[in-house]
Structures are given as structure tokens and as C-alpha cells.
Design a protein around this motif. Sequence first.
Motif, mmCIF file in Angstrom:
data_model
loop_
_atom_site.group_PDB
_atom_site.id
_atom_site.type_symbol
_atom_site.label_atom_id
_atom_site.label_comp_id
_atom_site.label_asym_id
_atom_site.label_seq_id
_atom_site.Cartn_x
_atom_site.Cartn_y
_atom_site.Cartn_z
ATOM 1 N N LEU A 129 22.805 19.450 17.207
ATOM 2 C CA LEU A 129 23.399 18.815 18.375
ATOM 3 C C LEU A 129 25.047 19.320 18.469
ATOM 4 C CD1 LEU A 129 23.547 14.823 17.642
ATOM 5 C CD2 LEU A 129 22.104 16.264 19.311
ATOM 6 N N ASN A 130 25.484 19.387 19.731
ATOM 7 C CA ASN A 130 26.680 19.650 20.175
ATOM 8 C C ASN A 130 27.109 21.004 20.149
ATOM 9 O OD1 ASN A 130 27.035 16.853 20.802
ATOM 10 N ND2 ASN A 130 27.859 16.447 18.839
ATOM 11 N N ASP A 131 26.193 22.034 20.047
ATOM 12 C CA ASP A 131 26.590 23.352 19.940
ATOM 13 C C ASP A 131 26.181 24.239 20.980
ATOM 14 O OD1 ASP A 131 28.156 23.156 17.413
ATOM 15 O OD2 ASP A 131 26.294 23.435 16.303
ATOM 16 N N LYS A 132 25.790 23.809 22.101
ATOM 17 C CA LYS A 132 25.207 24.338 23.232
ATOM 18 C C LYS A 132 24.599 25.615 23.002
ATOM 19 C CE LYS A 132 28.568 22.019 26.142
ATOM 20 N NZ LYS A 132 29.659 21.973 26.943
ATOM 21 N N ARG B 187 32.019 25.621 17.810
ATOM 22 C CA ARG B 187 30.373 25.942 17.767
ATOM 23 C C ARG B 187 30.320 27.404 17.024
ATOM 24 N NH1 ARG B 187 31.543 24.643 23.356
ATOM 25 N NH2 ARG B 187 31.252 22.361 23.770
ATOM 26 N N HIS B 188 30.986 28.445 17.191
ATOM 27 C CA HIS B 188 30.730 29.635 16.614
ATOM 28 C C HIS B 188 31.403 29.760 15.297
ATOM 29 C CE1 HIS B 188 29.946 30.174 21.107
ATOM 30 N NE2 HIS B 188 29.364 31.295 20.651
ATOM 31 N N LYS C 55 17.010 30.979 16.736
ATOM 32 C CA LYS C 55 15.971 31.102 17.896
ATOM 33 C C LYS C 55 15.984 29.980 18.992
ATOM 34 C CE LYS C 55 12.616 33.473 15.019
ATOM 35 N NZ LYS C 55 11.099 33.557 14.600
ATOM 36 N N SER C 56 16.812 30.115 20.075
ATOM 37 C CA SER C 56 17.257 29.202 20.887
ATOM 38 C C SER C 56 17.071 29.667 22.401
ATOM 39 C CB SER C 56 18.629 28.709 20.604
ATOM 40 O OG SER C 56 18.717 28.141 19.409
ATOM 41 N N ALA D 184 25.333 28.172 21.199
ATOM 42 C CA ALA D 184 25.838 28.592 19.899
ATOM 43 C C ALA D 184 24.781 27.740 18.962
ATOM 44 C CB ALA D 184 27.017 28.593 19.324
ATOM 45 N N GLY D 185 24.165 26.891 19.251
ATOM 46 C CA GLY D 185 23.252 25.941 18.576
ATOM 47 C C GLY D 185 21.689 26.022 18.903
#
Length: 642
Positions: free
Chosen positions: A343-346, A300-301, A364-365, A348-349
Amino acid sequence: MQWIPYGPGGGDARSFAQDPSDHNHVYLGTAVGTVYESRDGGMKWARLAQIENRDDLALDNIAVDRSDPKHLVVGAWVLGQTDGGVYISHDGGRAFTTNAAMKGHSVRALTVAPSDPKILVAGALDGIYRSEDGGETWNRISPVENKEIHEVESIAIDPTDPKTIYAGTWHLPWKTVDGGANWTPMTKGIIDDSDVFSIIVDPTNAQNVYLSACSGIYRSTDKGANFTKVKGIPSTARRTRVLMEDPKQPNVVFAGTTEGIWRTVDSGQTFARNGDPAWIVNDIAVDPSDSNHVLLATDRHGILLSNDGGKSFTQSNDGFSARQVTAMLTDETHPQRLYVGVLNDKTAGGVFVSDDGGQHWKQKSEGLKGADVLSLSQTSNGTVLAGTAHGLYRMEGEVWKPSGMVSPLQPEPVPDRQVKRGKRMITIKARQPRPKPAVETTARVDSMSVSGSSVFATLPDGVIVSQDDGRHWNHIRTAAGMPLRSVAATGDRVLAGGGDKLLFSVDKGVTFRTIPLPSGLAETWATVVDDSGRCWIGGRGGLFYSEDDGATWKIHKNLYLTSVSGLYFDRTGGRVLVTPGNADTKVYAVNTGAMTVTKWDAGWFVKQVRPVGDRLAGATTYEGVVLQPKAANGDTTVAEKQ
């Protein structure tokens, strides 16, 4: 000209390999079959190759030939399948060929003998294999009849004796001192039934062996005859996926875990964690000429870089993107501003924003709580909305706020009764059912579309609409009960589809009617209504359009496709943008006036496209956003008309 990758940076990075002739030259393997390289120690990255044109290969092992640094050997496996293999390059990773002997083997571990660069050992789900000619030919060295030496996750070779090999399986570690003729289990001091993820041998003292398992980290000072469990890392649910010794300081060992990076400076007597415990570390690279320079490959990171020996890290993803982009939005008032959802990056996404057409990004999450973003839209007053796997959100300032207060379908009103009493008719007022209150939805929102003041969104149980910039939503009764995945609105017309269902409205979504799918379309994935009133649908079976509100359907004579993944109506450009759903690198545009077709070859598998400024941006399958390049005179790349 191939479209240019521009991020957002990050995603899953799996493995490193360092060029023995140039300490700044580092290779990177991914979970989607791509190989990258860096020429400046991991500051910037460039994509080298997509192995076999596949996006399902996990590249957990890359070996570089010390006698010929352009000779690379890569081990690969496929999630959920007994597939993978060994791939060889002789040009520094720009092109790879499949090794026939290892084709189909799920290779989880691969290493080169420190004393002989021609000797390689690979660990696969079905056993252990050895090559003595740089990976060209392979022989199985684990006994076929052995019921324990399989599911091999880690391999290490003695630095002075290539016949001494250590192998870690999903059960326990094993050792051979005769090149695989005989194997013995290493069990003394190790908890039974331990998955062995990583094994390393001290290059300066082969007596010292480290291994990591699901039960912890172990150290041996007698070549694996006896092991002692390292006490430094607290016992939790973490798993140590990789161990790496500093080549200049053997007492310094890094442990990459599913809960961050740990470091010991006393040969494993004590460990300390550095950085974020949310990091999942897949591999570690320590610069052989500078112990302060450390790289981490993470889930992810992406890539993390340290210049202080692993005490602190920063992201270093310039040129590297392994993002699965599922939503794109061009800002109506700022044509160079592009929003994407991943998707799928929790944590980090979430959502990333670019103000310069996709060249630079900011995450911007805040407020999304790690939710997968499936759709993005912008209301008539500029408010940005996000549809996620767990409901709707509205951007307020720099923070996302839940915005899914949905009024459920209310009970049908009960009519009053007329009763005759003597010569008179009297009306008995019916007791009306109590209204159901609005509730915050946590359902997935696959698609949104705006027309005027109305915002439409799809839920698994139908279409909802908002008239107040996404603050409140109402179910549309005539579009209820259907699992829809796409909605498109232009003017008075609204088209929604999903699976074998297709709904159409000519009154701005007040009422919907069911219309049949065209013959040949098995499943609807995307819908569009253009400025001429045409309805467009695409999915498994191709692309179709209707000029009579769905009564009849046509196929464009110059655009026959067997599958369509994305449709988008570009109002400013007066065109419908089309992306095929199969392994096709083409992007198409249909002019809604002349009905002419233009196409570009993006050079990538693109799922959807959006205009951004005076060019197009595409969402690749797993590698972020790519931008249409400009020619030397400033024009966008020449397209081919059909």
C-alpha cells in the motif's frame, strides 16, 4: 528466535544522523517508530529498536552526542495528533527511554549546538525548548503568550554561539541572540506566510544562512538580517523539505524537495536537478570525510546512495523495509516463489516477487499505474490476479493488464402471459428487458479465492465469479448488495463475510444464503473453509468455527483470541493459519485433522502468514515480510503445542 526481516526493500525513510566518531556509521529514523543503523556508509542496514513499541511515531530528528557517540536523542511526532516526545538512548540506539518532561509534545525539529554537545534545542507544535544537559531536562524558551512562535518545523544554532538560535515556523522564521529571552522575526526579503521547513548555518562562516520555505529557498549573508530568494530552482508546486551543506565544500548545497534532489555548486546562484523528479526527499547526509558519498532519505523509495557527489543515485535498501504488505500469495507450482502487494507506495510499490522464499525481491508492477494492491490470487492454470483499490488486474507475461470486465446483475426475465380467447388459451410472449453490457470495474477488491476453475472476488456491492482465469466476471445475484471484504472457497463451499454480514454457499457459489454471525463476533475480517468442510471466521471479537455449515459456532478450547486479522487454509500442510488482530506477536496453526494448535512467537506484529517452502512468511504491520528462521540443523524454529 525472532523471525527474520527480508523486505521488499524501500518505503518511507525520514531522517539521518552520523556518528561523529565513525563516518561509516549512520543512523536512520522512520515514520513508524523504528531506528536503523548502517556500519558501511549506507550500503546495508540493520533494525535497532522500535521506540515504545509504537508504530505511529515519525522520527524526523536524531542527534548523536559528539562527546559520547552511544548517547542518542530522538525527536518524534504523530501524524494528525498533538503527540510525540523526546527519547534517549545510552547504548547506541538499542534501547530508548521516554523523557518525561517532553512526553506528549509533538517534536518536529531537534538539533545540537555545534559548540557544545550538551546543548540541544527542540521545536514543537507548542513552542521551543532547550536542554543544557544532553536532553535530560528541558525548559521552554519561547514566550507562552507569543501567538506566532509555535508550529516550529525547523531549528538551527550558530556554530560558535549557542545562544543564537534560528527557528522556522509554519508562518515565518524567528531569531534569538540571548538564548530565547527575546525573539525577533526575520522578515526582510521573505514572502509573508511562508512555512519554513529547513534552516542551515554555514559552519565555516556564520554570516551565511539558508532557509527553505513553501515560497522557495532564501539566502542571507548577514546572519538573517536580510534574505534574498534563490532564483535557481524553477517556481512550481514543489516544497524544499531539507537543505544540506557539504561540510568540505561550503559552496555546495543540496536541496531535497518534493520533486527530487537539487544541487548548487555556487552558493545558491544556480541549481540543477539530479535524479528522478518523482522522488520526495526528506533528509540528506553528506559524508564529512568524502563529499562524493551522499545519502537521501525518501518517501516510498527508501534510501538512495550516490558515490559521485550527488550527480546520480541508486537504491540502497539492503536490510531496510518500511513496506505495508497487504496481500501475499505463494505460487502453487513453485513453493519458493512468493508474491506480495503493498500500500501507499504508488509507482515504487505495487507487486514484488521473490523466487527464493523472500530473501531477494523484484518489483513487478508495470501496468498497475501505482494502484494499491489489496489481494492476490492464482488461477488453476497458474495465472496470477491482483485485486487493487481500483479494480482487477491479470498478469500477462511481465505486464499487468486490466481484467475486470464484470457483467452487472441482469434484470429478472419477464414471464409470458396466458390469455383466454374464446375457448382457446393463447400465449403472449413477453418483451424481455435488454441485457446490460459488461463494464470494466474500478471498485476495490479486498479478497479473492480459487476453487477448481472458479475464482471468487469481493466488491463493495457483493461477490463476483470468473470461470475463465479472471478475464470476465459475473455478479452472483444471491450475494449482491453487501459490502464484503473476505471470501474463501474450498471444494463446493464458499464463505464470504464483511462487517456484520456473512454469506455461505454449498454449490460452488451458484447460490448464497445469509447466516448469522456467532454471538461475540462484532465484525468479520477474515474467512476460511478447510478440507474437512469446517467454516472459520475471525475478526473483532475473536475466532470461531462451524462444523454444520454455519448453523452453530464454536470456540477452540485451546485457542481463545479477542481479535483476528488473518486466516489462511494451508492445503499442503493441512492446517489453518491464524494471526491475531491486536498487538500480538504470536502466529497460530490449527491442524484440521487432529484439531491441535501450534504457536510461534514471531517477535513482530504480523497481520497474515503464508507457507513458503518449508517455513512461514509473515506480513508485518509496516516493515515488510519476515521469515520463520531455521535452526542450525535445518529445521524450522521449534513451535509450542497447546
